[in-house]
Write an enzyme that holds these catalytic residues in place. Sequence first.
Site, PDB file in Angstrom:
ATOM      1  N   ARG A 164      45.641  65.667  -4.822  1.00  0.00           N
ATOM      2  CA  ARG A 164      45.586  67.130  -4.903  1.00  0.00           C
ATOM      3  C   ARG A 164      45.914  67.732  -3.529  1.00  0.00           C
ATOM      4  O   ARG A 164      46.584  68.761  -3.421  1.00  0.00           O
ATOM      5  CB  ARG A 164      44.172  67.550  -5.348  1.00  0.00           C
ATOM      6  CG  ARG A 164      43.944  69.046  -5.386  1.00  0.00           C
ATOM      7  CD  ARG A 164      42.517  69.353  -5.819  1.00  0.00           C
ATOM      8  NE  ARG A 164      42.224  70.781  -5.771  1.00  0.00           N
ATOM      9  CZ  ARG A 164      41.023  71.300  -6.029  1.00  0.00           C
ATOM     10  NH1 ARG A 164      40.023  70.505  -6.373  1.00  0.00           N
ATOM     11  NH2 ARG A 164      40.817  72.595  -5.956  1.00  0.00           N
ATOM     12  N   ASN A 214      31.629  67.829   1.202  1.00  0.00           N
ATOM     13  CA  ASN A 214      31.866  67.478  -0.206  1.00  0.00           C
ATOM     14  C   ASN A 214      33.336  67.267  -0.577  1.00  0.00           C
ATOM     15  O   ASN A 214      33.632  66.540  -1.512  1.00  0.00           O
ATOM     16  CB  ASN A 214      31.176  68.472  -1.158  1.00  0.00           C
ATOM     17  CG  ASN A 214      31.638  69.891  -0.974  1.00  0.00           C
ATOM     18  OD1 ASN A 214      32.287  70.223   0.018  1.00  0.00           O
ATOM     19  ND2 ASN A 214      31.313  70.754  -1.913  1.00  0.00           N
ATOM     20  N   LYS A 266      37.052  70.377  13.258  1.00  0.00           N
ATOM     21  CA  LYS A 266      35.680  69.852  13.300  1.00  0.00           C
ATOM     22  C   LYS A 266      35.352  69.360  11.891  1.00  0.00           C
ATOM     23  O   LYS A 266      35.033  70.160  10.996  1.00  0.00           O
ATOM     24  CB  LYS A 266      34.719  70.966  13.747  1.00  0.00           C
ATOM     25  CG  LYS A 266      33.255  70.760  13.375  1.00  0.00           C
ATOM     26  CD  LYS A 266      32.586  69.690  14.206  1.00  0.00           C
ATOM     27  CE  LYS A 266      31.165  69.426  13.726  1.00  0.00           C
ATOM     28  NZ  LYS A 266      31.094  68.326  12.707  1.00  0.00           N
ATOM     29  N   ASP A 288      28.193  75.317  18.297  1.00  0.00           N
ATOM     30  CA  ASP A 288      28.144  76.616  18.987  1.00  0.00           C
ATOM     31  C   ASP A 288      29.170  76.664  20.116  1.00  0.00           C
ATOM     32  O   ASP A 288      29.822  77.695  20.352  1.00  0.00           O
ATOM     33  CB  ASP A 288      26.746  76.873  19.573  1.00  0.00           C
ATOM     34  CG  ASP A 288      25.719  77.130  18.476  1.00  0.00           C
ATOM     35  OD1 ASP A 288      26.077  77.023  17.287  1.00  0.00           O
ATOM     36  OD2 ASP A 288      24.549  77.432  18.818  1.00  0.00           O
ATOM     37  N   GLU A 300      33.986  80.339   3.644  1.00  0.00           N
ATOM     38  CA  GLU A 300      33.774  79.961   2.234  1.00  0.00           C
ATOM     39  C   GLU A 300      32.396  79.335   2.183  1.00  0.00           C
ATOM     40  O   GLU A 300      32.189  78.257   2.756  1.00  0.00           O
ATOM     41  CB  GLU A 300      34.763  78.896   1.786  1.00  0.00           C
ATOM     42  CG  GLU A 300      36.199  79.312   1.773  1.00  0.00           C
ATOM     43  CD  GLU A 300      37.086  78.158   1.286  1.00  0.00           C
ATOM     44  OE1 GLU A 300      38.213  78.457   0.913  1.00  0.00           O
ATOM     45  OE2 GLU A 300      36.657  77.001   1.280  1.00  0.00           O
ATOM     46  N   ARG A 318      29.086  70.844  -5.673  1.00  0.00           N
ATOM     47  CA  ARG A 318      30.290  71.671  -5.535  1.00  0.00           C
ATOM     48  C   ARG A 318      29.864  73.116  -5.386  1.00  0.00           C
ATOM     49  O   ARG A 318      28.956  73.575  -6.080  1.00  0.00           O
ATOM     50  CB  ARG A 318      31.182  71.518  -6.776  1.00  0.00           C
ATOM     51  CG  ARG A 318      31.746  70.111  -6.953  1.00  0.00           C
ATOM     52  CD  ARG A 318      32.356  69.900  -8.326  1.00  0.00           C
ATOM     53  NE  ARG A 318      33.209  70.996  -8.723  1.00  0.00           N
ATOM     54  CZ  ARG A 318      32.924  71.870  -9.689  1.00  0.00           C
ATOM     55  NH1 ARG A 318      31.792  71.787 -10.376  1.00  0.00           N
ATOM     56  NH2 ARG A 318      33.751  72.832  -9.978  1.00  0.00           N
ATOM     57  N   CYS A 319      30.560  73.824  -4.488  1.00  0.00           N
ATOM     58  CA  CYS A 319      30.194  75.228  -4.289  1.00  0.00           C
ATOM     59  C   CYS A 319      30.339  76.009  -5.574  1.00  0.00           C
ATOM     60  O   CYS A 319      29.563  76.909  -5.854  1.00  0.00           O
ATOM     61  CB  CYS A 319      31.041  75.849  -3.185  1.00  0.00           C
ATOM     62  SG  CYS A 319      32.804  75.782  -3.532  1.00  0.00           S
TER      63      CYS A 319
END
Length: 478
Positions: free
Chosen positions: A107, A158, A181, A219, A254, A287-288
């Site tokens: 994907r 994830n 990151k 940070d 997101e 999953r979100c």
Amino acid sequence: MPTDQTVKTLIHGEWNVSSSHKTVDIYSPHKNELIGQVPSLSQEELDASIKSTVEAQVAWESKSIQDRGDILKKWADILEERKEDIGHAIMNEVAKKKGSAVSEVTRTADYIRYTVEEAFRLDGDVKRGDGFKGGSPQKIGMVEKAPLGTILAIGPFNYPVNLSASKIAPALMQGNSVIFKPATQGAISGIKMVEALIDAGLPKELITIATGRGSVIGDFLVQHPSVDMITFTGGTGTGRHISELSSMIPVVLELGGKDPAIVLEDADLDKTAKEIVQGAYSYSGQRCTAIKRVLVKDEIADELAGKIQAQVDDLSVGMPEDNATITPLINQKSADDVQNLIDDAKEKGATVVTGDKREDNLLYPTLLDHVTADMNVAWEEPFGPVLPIIRVSDQEEAIRLANESEYGLQASVFSKDTERAISIANRLEVGSVQLNAKTERGPDHFPFLGVKASGLGVQGIQESLLSVVRDKVTIINM
Ligand code: NAP
């Protein structure tokens, strides 16, 4: 201390370990064994590497977009060639079932190819000077899209390849350089993904892979003066923190969700149950856009609960190597958090329809019924395989409960009456509404966004490409 299990990261244009020799151990969530280490970079090392990444951007921007596209298309091809190897790394690192881990890689290759093609078509604009009162036809405004500079791309665990490449590809295509990151749990997969990009011909200095714990270096990266834009996917708490720390640069976030499935009395309950189960439990609910609560009309709730239960009981539970749908959660803490939500609901009177069984961080798929607004599981995002059913007396109550959530990622509405479903969709405070289907991201070229605590800005291929450029206006005075 680095060992032969240490995976080198990309700093200062070289594959290397940290000069401090510090590392972070990565354990497999399901085998509970050490599978590798990644360098824990110091601020000084990161600073030097970021400097070379910023400098490399100038030459990259001046390359033709076709040349940049050729490298990215080759990247997609190499990812596809290595889908088994990278898929294996994803499976080991985040306990995602083998088939889904491999398809995450393919994907991603498709995503990159579409990004290249879409970037070719994103032209600028020309403005006529006399379009505004008193303006002169002798003035012509040339509006081009210029890269922002250096993009900080921060990914979640994830989808450690897909949700990283979907930030890196648009940034590079538009002529930016990248500080990547990766999530620490997912960093080995992320490094393998970037290896493919370097093998495709990307100059090494163009990317710094900032390995190390977010709590230690996050940070510093977010506040680094050379960062021109941040694109982040992860939890709402982290996203909020990043938006508070960053200053005078664009930020795309997101974040988490609490996606409701609203089920009306005229829904096709067989199809609805199937969509809800797939939406709620795939990749163990991590999953979100998982369905994280069902708001169902009282009169059909028993029937729907029965149909959902039948399908939940059929879900395979086990190890990712065996392609089980329900696999161990990312760590013990995550499993504890989900278990606490189940326990709280039980104490307050919810019914366990099925599940509520646990072996370490493997939680069996759990369905809770008669969940009420005083229970934490009605509002908090469980990143695990638990689904609460909340019974409502009417459509208005469903809409009210849906909108009372702090989150606003997606929602589903199940009804055979399309007009009615659309009128409900229009009142839901979310980024997207799925009619008669589970909540999910994609197709990847659709705009993807969350409102309220679920995000800031828009992703989706065209939107992602536009998020990493600014207008550059040159006015021709004839
Ligand atoms: P997370 O704990 O927020 O971590 C996300 C990333 O942020 C990781 O790379 C993490 O690094 C890094 N990080 C931690 N502290 C930081 C700081 N102070 N500054 C900068 N970066 C920092 O999220 P997660 O557990 O990986 O992912 C799960 C969450 O992501 C869920 O809430 C889920 O809903 C959300 N998510 C949203 C979407 C979406 O599209 N809306 C998609 C997927 C996931 P370390 O790993 O080193 O801590």
